[in-house]
Motif scaffolding. Structure first.
Motif, PDB file in Angstrom:
ATOM      1  N   ASP A   1       0.714  -1.241  -0.135  1.00  0.00           N
ATOM      2  CA  ASP A   1      -0.137   0.147   0.142  1.00  0.00           C
ATOM      3  C   ASP A   1       0.846   1.200   0.075  1.00  0.00           C
ATOM      4  OD1 ASP A   1      -1.619   1.876   0.377  1.00  0.00           O
ATOM      5  OD2 ASP A   1      -2.721   1.230   2.440  1.00  0.00           O
ATOM      6  N   PRO A   2       1.015   1.978  -0.987  1.00  0.00           N
ATOM      7  CA  PRO A   2       1.542   3.239  -1.035  1.00  0.00           C
ATOM      8  C   PRO A   2       1.239   4.062  -0.060  1.00  0.00           C
ATOM      9  CG  PRO A   2       0.198   3.156  -3.094  1.00  0.00           C
ATOM     10  CD  PRO A   2      -0.072   2.056  -2.344  1.00  0.00           C
ATOM     11  N   GLY A   3       0.274   4.036   0.605  1.00  0.00           N
ATOM     12  CA  GLY A   3      -0.396   4.768   1.670  1.00  0.00           C
ATOM     13  C   GLY A   3       0.458   4.640   2.915  1.00  0.00           C
ATOM     14  N   THR A   4       1.026   3.342   3.009  1.00  0.00           N
ATOM     15  CA  THR A   4       2.038   2.779   4.348  1.00  0.00           C
ATOM     16  C   THR A   4       3.464   3.487   4.156  1.00  0.00           C
ATOM     17  OG1 THR A   4       0.651   0.772   4.197  1.00  0.00           O
ATOM     18  CG2 THR A   4       2.652   1.038   5.732  1.00  0.00           C
ATOM     19  N   ARG A   5       3.585   4.470   4.924  1.00  0.00           N
ATOM     20  CA  ARG A   5       4.995   5.206   4.958  1.00  0.00           C
ATOM     21  C   ARG A   5       5.756   4.921   6.159  1.00  0.00           C
ATOM     22  NH1 ARG A   5       4.903   9.723   1.822  1.00  0.00           N
ATOM     23  NH2 ARG A   5       7.315   9.249   1.967  1.00  0.00           N
ATOM     24  N   ILE A   6       5.309   4.441   7.144  1.00  0.00           N
ATOM     25  CA  ILE A   6       6.060   4.014   8.434  1.00  0.00           C
ATOM     26  C   ILE A   6       5.365   2.826   9.092  1.00  0.00           C
ATOM     27  CG2 ILE A   6       6.528   4.785  10.819  1.00  0.00           C
ATOM     28  CD1 ILE A   6       6.326   7.925   9.976  1.00  0.00           C
ATOM     29  N   VAL A   7       6.286   2.001   9.268  1.00  0.00           N
ATOM     30  CA  VAL A   7       5.746   0.738  10.155  1.00  0.00           C
ATOM     31  C   VAL A   7       6.450   0.551  11.299  1.00  0.00           C
ATOM     32  CG1 VAL A   7       5.863  -1.945  10.247  1.00  0.00           C
ATOM     33  CG2 VAL A   7       4.971  -0.962   8.094  1.00  0.00           C
ATOM     34  N   VAL A   8       5.956   0.450  12.334  1.00  0.00           N
ATOM     35  CA  VAL A   8       6.648   0.639  13.672  1.00  0.00           C
ATOM     36  C   VAL A   8       6.616  -0.847  14.361  1.00  0.00           C
ATOM     37  CG1 VAL A   8       6.930   1.509  15.984  1.00  0.00           C
ATOM     38  CG2 VAL A   8       6.192   2.991  13.981  1.00  0.00           C
ATOM     39  N   CYS A   9       7.542  -1.517  14.504  1.00  0.00           N
ATOM     40  CA  CYS A   9       7.708  -2.866  15.281  1.00  0.00           C
ATOM     41  C   CYS A   9       7.785  -2.606  16.766  1.00  0.00           C
ATOM     42  CB  CYS A   9       8.611  -3.833  14.667  1.00  0.00           C
ATOM     43  SG  CYS A   9       8.295  -4.092  12.844  1.00  0.00           S
ATOM     44  N   CYS A  10       6.788  -2.852  17.411  1.00  0.00           N
ATOM     45  CA  CYS A  10       7.301  -3.027  18.801  1.00  0.00           C
ATOM     46  C   CYS A  10       6.857  -4.437  19.530  1.00  0.00           C
ATOM     47  CB  CYS A  10       6.228  -1.946  19.470  1.00  0.00           C
ATOM     48  SG  CYS A  10       4.492  -1.918  19.214  1.00  0.00           S
ATOM     49  N   GLY A  11       7.289  -4.335  20.955  1.00  0.00           N
ATOM     50  CA  GLY A  11       7.087  -5.609  21.609  1.00  0.00           C
ATOM     51  C   GLY A  11       7.944  -5.783  22.446  1.00  0.00           C
ATOM     52  N   ALA A  12       7.825  -6.794  23.503  1.00  0.00           N
ATOM     53  CA  ALA A  12       8.801  -7.114  24.547  1.00  0.00           C
ATOM     54  C   ALA A  12      10.339  -7.349  23.818  1.00  0.00           C
ATOM     55  CB  ALA A  12       8.376  -8.228  25.624  1.00  0.00           C
ATOM     56  N   GLY A  13      11.333  -7.361  24.714  1.00  0.00           N
ATOM     57  CA  GLY A  13      12.472  -8.088  24.230  1.00  0.00           C
ATOM     58  C   GLY A  13      12.573  -9.517  24.081  1.00  0.00           C
ATOM     59  N   GLY A  14      13.343  -9.921  23.183  1.00  0.00           N
ATOM     60  CA  GLY A  14      13.686 -11.239  22.670  1.00  0.00           C
ATOM     61  C   GLY A  14      12.606 -12.085  22.139  1.00  0.00           C
ATOM     62  N   VAL A  15      11.721 -11.181  21.351  1.00  0.00           N
ATOM     63  CA  VAL A  15      10.605 -12.032  20.774  1.00  0.00           C
ATOM     64  C   VAL A  15      10.901 -11.850  19.020  1.00  0.00           C
ATOM     65  CG1 VAL A  15       8.721 -11.344  22.343  1.00  0.00           C
ATOM     66  CG2 VAL A  15       9.075  -9.775  20.631  1.00  0.00           C
ATOM     67  N   GLY A  16      12.098 -11.482  18.853  1.00  0.00           N
ATOM     68  CA  GLY A  16      12.460 -11.439  17.262  1.00  0.00           C
ATOM     69  C   GLY A  16      12.031 -10.022  16.454  1.00  0.00           C
ATOM     70  N   LYS A  17      11.723  -9.113  17.455  1.00  0.00           N
ATOM     71  CA  LYS A  17      11.420  -7.492  16.832  1.00  0.00           C
ATOM     72  C   LYS A  17      12.361  -7.241  15.838  1.00  0.00           C
ATOM     73  CE  LYS A  17      11.511  -4.855  20.035  1.00  0.00           C
ATOM     74  NZ  LYS A  17      11.222  -4.201  21.393  1.00  0.00           N
ATOM     75  N   THR A  18      13.437  -7.072  16.139  1.00  0.00           N
ATOM     76  CA  THR A  18      14.310  -6.495  15.033  1.00  0.00           C
ATOM     77  C   THR A  18      14.406  -7.415  13.764  1.00  0.00           C
ATOM     78  OG1 THR A  18      15.812  -5.829  16.886  1.00  0.00           O
ATOM     79  CG2 THR A  18      16.796  -5.860  14.946  1.00  0.00           C
ATOM     80  N   THR A  19      14.406  -8.735  13.994  1.00  0.00           N
ATOM     81  CA  THR A  19      14.477  -9.592  13.029  1.00  0.00           C
ATOM     82  C   THR A  19      13.213  -9.551  11.791  1.00  0.00           C
ATOM     83  OG1 THR A  19      15.694 -11.426  14.023  1.00  0.00           O
ATOM     84  CG2 THR A  19      14.691 -12.198  12.273  1.00  0.00           C
ATOM     85  N   THR A  20      12.107  -9.267  12.679  1.00  0.00           N
ATOM     86  CA  THR A  20      10.768  -8.974  12.062  1.00  0.00           C
ATOM     87  C   THR A  20      10.893  -7.647  10.971  1.00  0.00           C
ATOM     88  OG1 THR A  20       9.559  -9.870  13.509  1.00  0.00           O
ATOM     89  CG2 THR A  20       8.181  -8.633  12.145  1.00  0.00           C
TER      90      THR A  20
END
Lengths: 320, 454
Positions: free
Chosen positions: B30-49
């Protein structure tokens, strides 16, 4: 001090350690500093106030107390203790000074948290003995632990004179003494082990005493690579064995025969994992620290599970 | 609107729970999506996602930058990031056939802070600030600054308008609230009364001074005297110098913090809550979902990492265990030789990397020795195959238990938050070290039941 990468079960291990150390006639204090109320959730009690209260009796018969340190209240306490501020404390809060000191001012928050823990560890009864035989802190994660514990050095450098300077130095003396040990919790996975190795190096470089490694959530080894390879080479026999066990026909297309490939793939993943775990174990052994292994809790980290872990720790001699 | 676009049309039934499915491709396309913020607890693979999403979006034609904070070394290397230099670097090896690009940067907090100072102050003042010991400690990453700087950098990247899509990996906060709160807190603090007091020591009896009457102490000198006693003289002076410099320079930190906050609420932003199927991680995720709703932040869905599956799921744990026991009966004397420690297998290099489907064919040199061993074992004990089969069944039972627990945990979350679309990502046997690994994760993220492959 119990630290570890996020998701390794730091809080659970800290709680198990506090329970395991509570031998008959002894008393331990379990402290959390990150305002998450992890202890309350684990022990199925209501949110802990900023107050030491008894939450459990250890398997050895001793008492376990718990405390959730709140930086703001610790600061007000501190001001009250040394400056008899009374209502002025509330006024300081109103203009944002307390908020400033506990959240923004460099390190003050961490000084207060570590300070409170050191105070509890050194508190004595009228008779002269220690109030707590052991204080176990569910500390910030490995990535932040050195800065967290080292903050007093830094603050002592920033505030070059005055009570904060003195307090910071006193805390640092306790933290660097042989009475303190920083334990690291890890899983047998690459990233947590890497963080543990890095964390140990950092702690050592800062002169903070490293205790031991808790290898958490270990699983039993069932089939290694050799076994899986042997199985892969005897599919027909495996199919027949599955069939004899009552799982359907062993002929091509039979239900037992159709189980062989999926089960082999799962076994293969397991064997690969074991091999990786072997490498990670030797990496941990290279740290030359005492290591304790804690089995994965089938039902997750709940209260009975914590008691099981405490029992395992006692069996492995952690209380000595 | 964007968040809605990511919801696959039909709700899917999974076990007990029914929940909408997150369509990651629809979200990143979707060109309308300009920012995706991944959040969550530590150790759940946030950075990898976050990284996997970046790779996927870039290979689907978007110009993407992934902003990550303190990634694990090997993950950073997988994207070609070798140093903290605070500028987006083009990631090599990403398929650009669709016209997309992937850039990645690691946030260097101190550098970001320094850049703000340098951009807003004349050189002399900038130097005074940069050399101030108070500033040096603050910028090196005490409470709140990491979160603030992540948001600050996000604001900058968005303002550059050079990117179709910015994927943000949030800092490993001590609590889920921090990264939403920290910017506001720092902003309101720097605009706050306390700062006014520190920066206006001369205005005794002025507006700032009047406030001290409320303190119940007699005046500013008492106040600063107290602070001096508490903090030590040098620190207060350093702080005053620093705050004065910052204050004139920023001319309203709060404005910036508010702008960042509004940017997060805007329709072009989508939050992804990342979790693992474990009780604590999902509790944190639930907390996040509620918090985002309270702050009117657009939640696109939940990414549930490390879910286990089985191709033999029709065989229950109970039956597998019973069958294993059957096979093991009368076999109590010795352990199978292959069981337990992996000393023997260590010198051999592993044949497969995960799936195991190819392991049967490509054995090469080790085969002879193995079959000799097996024959020997077989003659010594005719039940080798049975014991191996029993082991496989035990592993299967364990897998089925894990699977059941994960589904219970997930269904509990889904029951409490039925509106949140979920994407499940199957567990990988090892960590991700390279772009292929990230690509595989991205594929697993996108391939959800009920989502039409685009």
């Amino acid at each position: 001090m119990v630290t570890g990468k996020g998701g390794t079960g730091k809080t659970t291990v800290a709680a198990a350690l506090a329970l395991a150390l509570a031998e008959e006639g002894k008393r331990t204090l379990l402290v959390e500093v990150e305002g998450r109320q992890g202890i309350a959730q684990l022990f199925e009690t209501e949110a802990l106030p900023y107050e030491e209260r008894k939450i459990a009796v250890g398997p050895g018969g001793g008492e376990v107390y718990a405390l959730a340190v709140d930086a703001e209240k610790a600061l007000l306490d501190y001001l009250q203790m040394f400056y008899k501020l009374g209502g002025a404390g509330r006024a300081l809060k109103r203009i944002g000074a307390i908020d400033f000191a506990t959240t923004i001012a460099p390190g003050v928050r961490d000084v207060l948290l570590t300070g409170k823990v050191c105070e509890a560890a050194r508190r004595r009864t009228r008779a002269g003995g220690f109030v707590y035989d052991a204080v176990v802190m569910d500390a910030p994660p490995t990535g932040r632990i050195t800065r967290f514990l080292g903050v007093n050095d830094q603050v002592a450098g920033l505030a070059r004179v005055g009570p904060i300077h003195n307090q910071a130095q006193a805390v640092m003396r306790v933290l660097k003494s042989s009475e303190t040990a920083v334990h690291l919790v890890t899983l047998l996975e690459e990233m947590p082990v890497q963080e543990t190795v890095d964390g140990v190096a950092e702690l050592r470089a800062t002169g903070l005493p490293v205790g031991c490694v808790f290898v958490n959530m270990t699983r039993p080894a069932v089939l290694d690579r050799t076994a899986v390879r042997a199985a892969e080479e005897s599919r027909t026999e495996i199919a027949k064995a599955l069939s004899r066990a009552g799982l359907g026909g062993a002929r091509r297309g039979g239900r037992a025969e159709q189980l062989v490939d999926p089960l082999l793939r799962q076994a293969h993943e397991h064997a690969e994992r074991l091999a990786l775990e072997g490498e990670l174990r030797s990496e941990i052994a290279g740290l030359e620290l005492p290591a304790y292994e804690l089995e994965l809790l089938a039902e997750g980290a709940d209260l009975p599970g914590v008691y099981l872990l405490a029992g395992e720790l006692r069996e492995q001699g952690v209380a000595r | 609107m964007t968040a809605r676009a990511a919801e696959a049309g039909t709700a899917q039934a999974h076990g007990l729970g029914t929940f909408p499915v997150l369509d990651v491709d629809a979200l990143v396309d979707d060109p309308g999506t300009r920012i995706v913020v991944c959040c969550g607890a530590g150790g759940v693979g946030k950075t990898t996602t976050a990284a996997a999403l970046g790779v996927r979006a870039a290979e689907r034609g978007r110009k993407v930058v992934v902003l990550t904070i303190d990634p694990a070394r090997r993950l950073a290397q997988s994207m070609g990031l070798t140093e903290l230099d605070n500028t987006p670097r083009r990631v090599k090896g990403v398929d650009g056939a669709s016209g997309g690009e992937l850039h990645a940067m690691m946030l260097d907090m101190k550098r970001t802070f320094d850049e703000i100072v340098e951009a807003h102050a004349d050189p002399e003042r900038a130097r005074a600030i940069l050399e101030n010991p108070f500033y040096q400690s603050l910028s090196a990453g005490f409470a709140g600054t990491q979160e603030y700087m992540a948001m600050e950098k996000l604001g900058q990247l968005r303002a550059d308008d050079e990117w179709d899509l910015i994927v943000v990996d949030t800092p490993p906060s001590r609590s889920a609230l921090d990264f939403l709160d920290a910017p506001k807190r720092l902003g309101s603090f720097l605009d706050g009364r306390f700062i006014r007091l520190l920066t206006a020591p001369a205005k005794v009896g002025g507006r700032a001074g009047l406030k001290f009457v409320n303190l119940g102490v007699s005046g500013l000198s008492v106040f600063t005297g107290l602070l001096n006693k508490l903090l030590g003289t040098g620190l207060l002076r350093d702080m005053q110098t620093f705050v004065a410099a910052m204050d004139t320079m920023f001319g309203g930190f709060r404005t910036r913090a508010d702008a960042t906050y509004r940017l997060l609420q805007a329709p072009g932003t989508a939050f992804l809550v990342v979790a693992a199927p474990e009780r604590d991680a999902l509790r944190e995720a639930a907390y996040f979902v509620e918090r985002l709703a309270a702050d009117r932040m657009p939640l696109a869905g939940l990414v549930l990492n490390r879910m286990h599956g089985s191709e033999a799921a029709h065989l229950s744990a109970e039956r597998a265990l019973a069958a294993a026991e059957n096979l093991e009966e009368g076999d109590v004397v010795d352990q199978p030789t292959g069981k337990g420690g992996d000393g023997r297998s260590a010198p051999r290099s592993a044949s497969g990397s995960g799936s195991g489907s190819d392991a049967h064919s490509g054995d090469g040199s080790g085969t002879d020795a193995d079959s000799d061993e097996l024959t020997e074992d077989s003659t010594a004990s005719p039940t080798t195959a049975e014991r191996l089969a029993a082991g496989m069944l035990r592993l299967h039972a364990e897998r089925m238990h894990v699977l059941a627990r994960e589904r219970r945990t997930r269904d509990r979350f889904a029951a409490l938050h039925p509106e949140v679309p979920v994407a499940e990502v199957a567990a990988l046997p090892g960590d991700v070290h390279d772009l292929d690994g990230l690509r595989a994760i991205g594929g697993r993220l996108a391939e959800q039941p009920g989502v039409e492959p685009a």
